[in-house]
Design a protein around this motif. Structure first.
Motif, short mmCIF file in Angstrom:
data_model
loop_
_atom_site.label_atom_id
_atom_site.label_comp_id
_atom_site.label_asym_id
_atom_site.label_seq_id
_atom_site.Cartn_x
_atom_site.Cartn_y
_atom_site.Cartn_z
N ALA A 9 -28.80 23.61 -30.45
CA ALA A 9 -28.02 22.67 -31.27
C ALA A 9 -26.52 22.86 -31.02
O ALA A 9 -25.76 21.88 -31.00
CB ALA A 9 -28.35 22.85 -32.75
N SER A 10 -26.09 24.10 -30.82
CA SER A 10 -24.66 24.36 -30.57
C SER A 10 -24.22 23.76 -29.24
O SER A 10 -23.14 23.15 -29.15
CB SER A 10 -24.38 25.87 -30.56
N LEU A 11 -25.06 23.95 -28.21
CA LEU A 11 -24.72 23.35 -26.91
C LEU A 11 -24.65 21.83 -27.03
O LEU A 11 -23.72 21.19 -26.51
CB LEU A 11 -25.76 23.77 -25.86
N GLY A 12 -25.64 21.25 -27.75
CA GLY A 12 -25.63 19.80 -27.94
C GLY A 12 -24.43 19.35 -28.75
O GLY A 12 -23.82 18.31 -28.45
N ALA A 13 -24.06 20.14 -29.77
CA ALA A 13 -22.94 19.75 -30.64
C ALA A 13 -21.62 19.76 -29.88
O ALA A 13 -20.77 18.89 -30.08
CB ALA A 13 -22.87 20.70 -31.84
N ILE A 14 -21.45 20.75 -28.99
CA ILE A 14 -20.21 20.81 -28.19
C ILE A 14 -20.15 19.59 -27.26
O ILE A 14 -19.12 18.91 -27.17
CB ILE A 14 -20.15 22.13 -27.39
N ALA A 15 -21.27 19.31 -26.59
CA ALA A 15 -21.30 18.13 -25.70
C ALA A 15 -21.04 16.86 -26.51
O ALA A 15 -20.29 15.98 -26.08
CB ALA A 15 -22.65 18.06 -24.99
N GLY A 16 -21.66 16.78 -27.70
CA GLY A 16 -21.48 15.60 -28.55
C GLY A 16 -20.05 15.44 -29.01
O GLY A 16 -19.53 14.31 -29.08
N ALA A 17 -19.38 16.55 -29.33
CA ALA A 17 -17.99 16.47 -29.78
C ALA A 17 -17.10 15.92 -28.67
O ALA A 17 -16.25 15.06 -28.91
CB ALA A 17 -17.51 17.85 -30.23
N PHE A 18 -17.30 16.41 -27.45
CA PHE A 18 -16.53 15.89 -26.32
C PHE A 18 -16.79 14.39 -26.13
O PHE A 18 -15.87 13.61 -25.93
CB PHE A 18 -16.89 16.64 -25.04
N LEU A 19 -18.09 14.03 -26.21
CA LEU A 19 -18.45 12.63 -26.02
C LEU A 19 -17.83 11.76 -27.11
O LEU A 19 -17.22 10.72 -26.84
CB LEU A 19 -19.98 12.50 -26.04
N GLY A 20 -17.95 12.21 -28.35
CA GLY A 20 -17.44 11.43 -29.48
C GLY A 20 -15.94 11.22 -29.42
O GLY A 20 -15.43 10.16 -29.78
N PHE A 63 -33.61 19.76 -31.07
CA PHE A 63 -32.39 20.28 -31.70
C PHE A 63 -31.17 20.12 -30.80
O PHE A 63 -30.05 20.02 -31.30
CB PHE A 63 -32.59 21.73 -32.16
N ALA A 64 -31.38 20.09 -29.49
CA ALA A 64 -30.24 19.79 -28.61
C ALA A 64 -29.73 18.37 -28.89
O ALA A 64 -28.52 18.13 -28.97
CB ALA A 64 -30.66 19.94 -27.15
N GLY A 65 -30.67 17.43 -29.07
CA GLY A 65 -30.29 16.05 -29.37
C GLY A 65 -29.66 15.91 -30.76
O GLY A 65 -28.68 15.18 -30.93
N ILE A 66 -30.23 16.63 -31.73
CA ILE A 66 -29.70 16.56 -33.10
C ILE A 66 -28.27 17.12 -33.12
O ILE A 66 -27.37 16.56 -33.75
CB ILE A 66 -30.61 17.34 -34.07
N GLY A 67 -28.07 18.23 -32.40
CA GLY A 67 -26.73 18.81 -32.33
C GLY A 67 -25.75 17.84 -31.71
O GLY A 67 -24.60 17.72 -32.16
N MET A 68 -26.21 17.11 -30.71
CA MET A 68 -25.31 16.14 -30.06
C MET A 68 -24.89 15.05 -31.04
O MET A 68 -23.71 14.69 -31.11
CB MET A 68 -26.00 15.54 -28.83
N LEU A 69 -25.84 14.55 -31.82
CA LEU A 69 -25.50 13.52 -32.82
C LEU A 69 -24.49 14.07 -33.83
O LEU A 69 -23.53 13.38 -34.22
CB LEU A 69 -26.76 13.08 -33.58
N ALA A 70 -24.70 15.32 -34.25
CA ALA A 70 -23.77 15.93 -35.21
C ALA A 70 -22.37 16.01 -34.61
O ALA A 70 -21.37 15.74 -35.29
CB ALA A 70 -24.26 17.33 -35.60
N GLY A 71 -22.29 16.35 -33.33
CA GLY A 71 -20.99 16.46 -32.68
C GLY A 71 -20.30 15.12 -32.48
O GLY A 71 -19.10 14.98 -32.68
N VAL A 72 -21.08 14.10 -32.11
CA VAL A 72 -20.49 12.77 -31.88
C VAL A 72 -19.93 12.20 -33.17
O VAL A 72 -18.80 11.70 -33.22
CB VAL A 72 -21.54 11.80 -31.29
#
Lengths: 281, 144
Positions: free
Chosen positions: A84-95, A168-177
């Motif tokens: 989830a953390s890896l996804g969240a970091i990627a999501g934050a950059f994307l967002g 959880f990688a996908g959920i983390g990404m949504l949280a970050g975006v």
């Protein structure tokens, strides 16, 4: 309106959201981002940064007592929090890279989907896990918790661990975006996909959130998407509201509060969608 | 699966020593972070230290995208421990930074506990998590 009226209004709104979030069984972040971005003059970047911190602070506040009570499990949380953390970091950059109108539109659609998920509310108190999967067994993800409502000890274990980790990688990404806390997605993924009892799912979700949201929050902080005048009243208001909400838990009708939250999400989702699409502007 | 007696279940209770250690450190860090946040924000509002952006100019900035707001204000992105000691708006963020970073020491202590138990799989997971959070906090990952 004087400048200080907005942070004051933000504090009061967050106080009320914090009170509603506890009986509704959600983190405050999912309400915070669509409502504050829809009805306050702050740019979405600052709202998403503050939203992550609101969700993070709520999760950190609840974490210690949940861990001590055995209602959250670290062996379950850690591998999922890693993805989830890896996804969240990627999501934050994307967002932060996407145009604001796109993020606003996608936020509106996501919030309307969350409202639909909350409305259906199909969860299982004690899911049936006939056989743990090899990865879950190798990581020894299992436990026993005391269900005080049922007055007994409940043993649990997990299945479909690889699918859960991927989710959880996908959920983390949504949280970050979107800067949303992800309890609305964490709990169904743990409960319905991995077979974790509902109470342990809700508790463990907070521990995962406390780690993954901090990963995304750092990206927002380092991109300047953090204003003390937006973040501090939000976090303090939400924490104080949650403190009161916990005490009101026994007196309020939780299902009525949950319906109210769904209505708020629908309104906020439509508002975000309208802003993103440029309707009425 | 489902409801069993503790003795029949054949599985460990959910409150391992590692979990209790994590809970203890997290509890301390969360309370310290909130106290720092409230004190720092109160000092900011009270004007205890000079600020980079006057409070009455904030409405112009908070409506802008983060990048534009940074350029307009001339403020630096990220967090700077030295600035937190002599600028009110930076001090107001100290509690936020503390809360965002509190998981790292929790994870490092947890890693030590797993190492002592020779639980290598979870040692790797906790060290990886602490490393990812530290990298994110350092600002190395930030896009330009």
């Amino acid at each position: 309106m004087p400048w200080w009226a907005w942070p004051l209004a933000l504090f009061l709104v967050c106080f009320v959201l914090g009170m509603l979030a506890v009986p509704a069984g959600i983190g405050g972040g999912v309400l915070f981002v669509p409502i504050v971005s829809g009805f306050f003059p702050f740019h979405l970047d600052f709202v998403r940064g503050a939203g992550l911190l609101v969700a993070l602070a709520s999760a950190l506040a609840a974490g210690p007592s949940l861990l001590r009570a055995g209602l959250a499990d670290l062996r379950l949380a850690l591998p999922l929090a890693l993805m989830a953390s890896l996804g969240a970091i990627a999501g934050a950059f994307l967002g932060l890279a996407l145009p604001t109108a796109w993020v606003e539109t996608a936020l509106g659609v996501t919030i309307l989907c969350i409202a639909a998920v909350m409305w259906r509310h199909r969860q299982s108190e004690y899911p049936d896990v006939a056989r743990p999967d090899p990865l879950g067994a190798a990581l020894r993800i299992s436990g026993v918790f005391h269900d005080s409502a049922a007055g007994r000890e409940v043993a649990w274990r997990v299945h479909r661990t690889p699918l859960g980790i991927a989710l959880f990688a996908g959920i983390g990404m949504l949280a970050g975006v979107f800067g949303l806390g992800a309890g609305w997605a964490n709990v169904p993924a743990l409960n319905l996909v991995m077979g974790v009892p509902l109470k342990v799912s809700a508790g463990t979700s907070g521990i995962i959130l406390g780690i993954a949201d901090s990963a995304a929050a750092w990206i927002y902080i380092h991109n300047g998407a953090l204003l003390a005048m937006v973040a501090a009243p939000s976090v303090i208001g939400m924490m104080l509201g949650a403190f009161i909400g916990t005490r009101l838990l026994q007196r309020l009708n939780a299902s009525a509060i949950r319906r109210l939250v769904v209505v708020l999400l629908l309104l906020a989702g439509v508002r975000a969608l309208a802003k993103g699409m440029g309707w009425g502007s | 699966m489902g409801v069993v007696n503790r003795e029949e279940g054949g599985v460990k209770a959910g409150r391992s020593p590692e979990q209790l250690l994590y809970a203890r450190v997290l509890d301390w860090g969360m309370k310290a972070g909130l106290a720092i946040l409230i004190a720092g924000f109160a000092a900011y509002l009270a004007g205890a230290l000079p600020v980079q952006v006057p409070l009455e100019e904030l409405p112009r900035l908070w409506a802008l995208p983060a990048g534009d707001a940074l350029r307009e204000s001339g403020a630096a992105a990220g967090w700077n421990p030295a600035a937190m000691l002599d600028r009110g708006d930076a001090l107001a963020l100290a509690g936020i930074v503390f809360l965002a970073g509190v998981s790292v020491p929790c994870l490092l202590l947890l890693g030590l506990a797993y190492a002592a138990r020779r639980d290598w799989g979870y040692l790797v997971i906790t060290v990886a998590l602490a490393g990812i959070l530290t990298l994110a906090a350092s600002g190395v990952l930030v896009a330009h």
